[in-house]
Motif scaffolding. Sequence first.
Motif, mmCIF file in Angstrom:
data_model
loop_
_atom_site.group_PDB
_atom_site.id
_atom_site.type_symbol
_atom_site.label_atom_id
_atom_site.label_comp_id
_atom_site.label_asym_id
_atom_site.label_seq_id
_atom_site.Cartn_x
_atom_site.Cartn_y
_atom_site.Cartn_z
ATOM 1 N N ASP A 27 0.855 -1.185 0.000
ATOM 2 C CA ASP A 27 0.000 0.000 0.000
ATOM 3 C C ASP A 27 0.895 1.240 0.000
ATOM 4 O O ASP A 27 1.415 1.649 1.044
ATOM 5 N N LEU A 28 1.096 1.819 -1.168
ATOM 6 C CA LEU A 28 1.941 2.995 -1.319
ATOM 7 C C LEU A 28 1.146 4.284 -1.358
ATOM 8 O O LEU A 28 1.663 5.333 -1.757
ATOM 9 N N SER A 29 -0.101 4.213 -0.928
ATOM 10 C CA SER A 29 -0.884 5.439 -0.814
ATOM 11 C C SER A 29 -0.311 6.287 0.313
ATOM 12 O O SER A 29 0.443 5.802 1.174
ATOM 13 N N ALA A 66 -3.474 -0.866 -7.634
ATOM 14 C CA ALA A 66 -2.108 -0.388 -7.397
ATOM 15 C C ALA A 66 -1.742 0.714 -8.380
ATOM 16 O O ALA A 66 -1.061 1.687 -8.022
ATOM 17 N N VAL A 67 -2.189 0.581 -9.624
ATOM 18 C CA VAL A 67 -1.924 1.625 -10.621
ATOM 19 C C VAL A 67 -2.686 2.895 -10.268
ATOM 20 O O VAL A 67 -2.142 4.015 -10.379
ATOM 21 N N ALA A 68 -3.923 2.752 -9.827
ATOM 22 C CA ALA A 68 -4.693 3.932 -9.423
ATOM 23 C C ALA A 68 -3.984 4.668 -8.290
ATOM 24 O O ALA A 68 -3.918 5.912 -8.276
ATOM 25 N N ILE A 102 -1.884 -0.601 -17.048
ATOM 26 C CA ILE A 102 -0.523 -0.181 -17.391
ATOM 27 C C ILE A 102 -0.554 0.949 -18.411
ATOM 28 O O ILE A 102 0.253 1.886 -18.352
ATOM 29 N N THR A 103 -1.491 0.889 -19.342
ATOM 30 C CA THR A 103 -1.639 1.979 -20.306
ATOM 31 C C THR A 103 -1.899 3.306 -19.597
ATOM 32 O O THR A 103 -1.331 4.348 -19.956
ATOM 33 N N LEU A 104 -2.742 3.277 -18.559
ATOM 34 C CA LEU A 104 -3.022 4.498 -17.799
ATOM 35 C C LEU A 104 -1.773 4.995 -17.068
ATOM 36 O O LEU A 104 -1.515 6.207 -17.010
ATOM 37 N N LEU A 105 -0.988 4.059 -16.532
ATOM 38 C CA LEU A 105 0.237 4.448 -15.832
ATOM 39 C C LEU A 105 1.243 5.048 -16.808
ATOM 40 O O LEU A 105 1.898 6.056 -16.507
#
Length: 501
Positions: free
Chosen positions: A33-35, A118-120, A162-165
């Motif tokens: 959790d990197l939030s 995770a990407v979000a 991944i495209t969004l990232l």
Amino acid sequence: MSIHARLRAVHDLSMPRAREVAGLHEYDGRVQDLSATGVRRGLTWLGQGDRAADADDEIRLRAAEQALLVRLGELDLHRRDPLLHLANLDLAGYDREYASIWQRRTARQAHLWQWPDAVATAIEVLDQVSAPAARAALPAARGLAALLQPEDLGGEVGRYAITLLVEHLGKAAEHGEPSAALGEAGLTRLLSADEAIDVNLTELAERAEAELDRVRALLDESCRRIDPLGSTKATMKTLLADRPTADQLPSWTSGTVQEVLDWTAGLGLATDGTCLVGLVPPSQPWQVATMTAAAPAEPDGPSWFRVNPGDPSWSAAQRRDWLSMFARHALPVIALHEVAPGHFTHGRALREAGTEVRRTLIHDGFSEGWAHYVEELALEEGFRDGDPRFAAAVARDALLRVTRMACVIGLHTGTMTRQEAVQRFKTDAFLAGPAAETAANRVVLNPTGICYTWGKLLIRDLRERARQEWGAQFSLRRFHTALLGLGSPPLGLLGTALRAG
């Protein structure tokens, strides 16, 4: 609360490293959790537990805790370092045979299901990414999608995430802060905390330049032995042209691995275990070569020495430039570093470390410093019978590492631009084309890349102290055994090897 609770808090804040380097597979199938909330919560748990019974273990544990407080608390690296988030997504570690294929596939699938969330989180949190860091991270971000397999459930959803990232990093590459510098104070805090040692960047920069002069003299002398009438530049061009094709690279590498294993056995260092040869995964395009050892906290199994044949989309000239790093007389230096007596040998020793702290808290300064140290050790101890072509390759590799050290200090204190770093790698380390660009990207993304030369120099300093203090009782075997017996401590604890020996 027990010492294990303190270790758990450290590993919870560095899950990919805990899983793939330490071998703590209770983290399989999980993303960290990197939030902002998750990081703050994790930091509050640091230090909550008993002291370690062993004084050196307590110092190591405190160093790991302090490093995380600096990295994620003071410097907010989760907001500016894309690699933290890309490592959190990476599935490549499940390819290694540490458990049954069914267990690994199940964990991999569970991990993949969490990619969208995770990407979000990454898109929300990565609000301080510099333009150079974003550009440098884009190939690795795109490479994550290449890990997806046809049988993956939710693969298309993961690919879209991944495209969004990639789009987010693309915007940062265009509109982000133009400088990737941490600043002098930030770099000093990061390096000091990571290695439990007081850092003076001015002194480190001066030592880097002195080391550059020393290894350049070694290169010049080696090249004169090869061709007394030619220039160093011309001789290196000839040596680097003797390179494999991408198809030849795995077979060249396999033969060289056996050579360094046989030679290392004569030093009395561990060469047991299985070391296989493979290719660097597409999610790690900055790696020239890497060792994924059988980790100390997992059942024994094969280790993997992986090499990178280059991007298939490159032009023929770009691929030739890249593959020159694996030239016939350079490949043994890479194998000595990654396999034996470097990372593979160190990995075997880590499995025998006496405490959980020593087995699972693995500091890069020692790990990379040791692997770089053994390259010149091999030259000193007669590997390839003093062949000047091998000596030139050792010197050239040392030039690459010390140039990286100089560029880290320059770029992250703001006194050097990325393009100036590219030019330094071309001029000082004889890199060309994508190799120089990749080396500069690595400096942008990893300020702790200083540790290769820094660790090597401190190990060489300690060896001289051991000669003086042990006198007639000194031997390389005794020194190396004592050093590897420490596990992988922060550089500030290297001196304890003299007590242990």
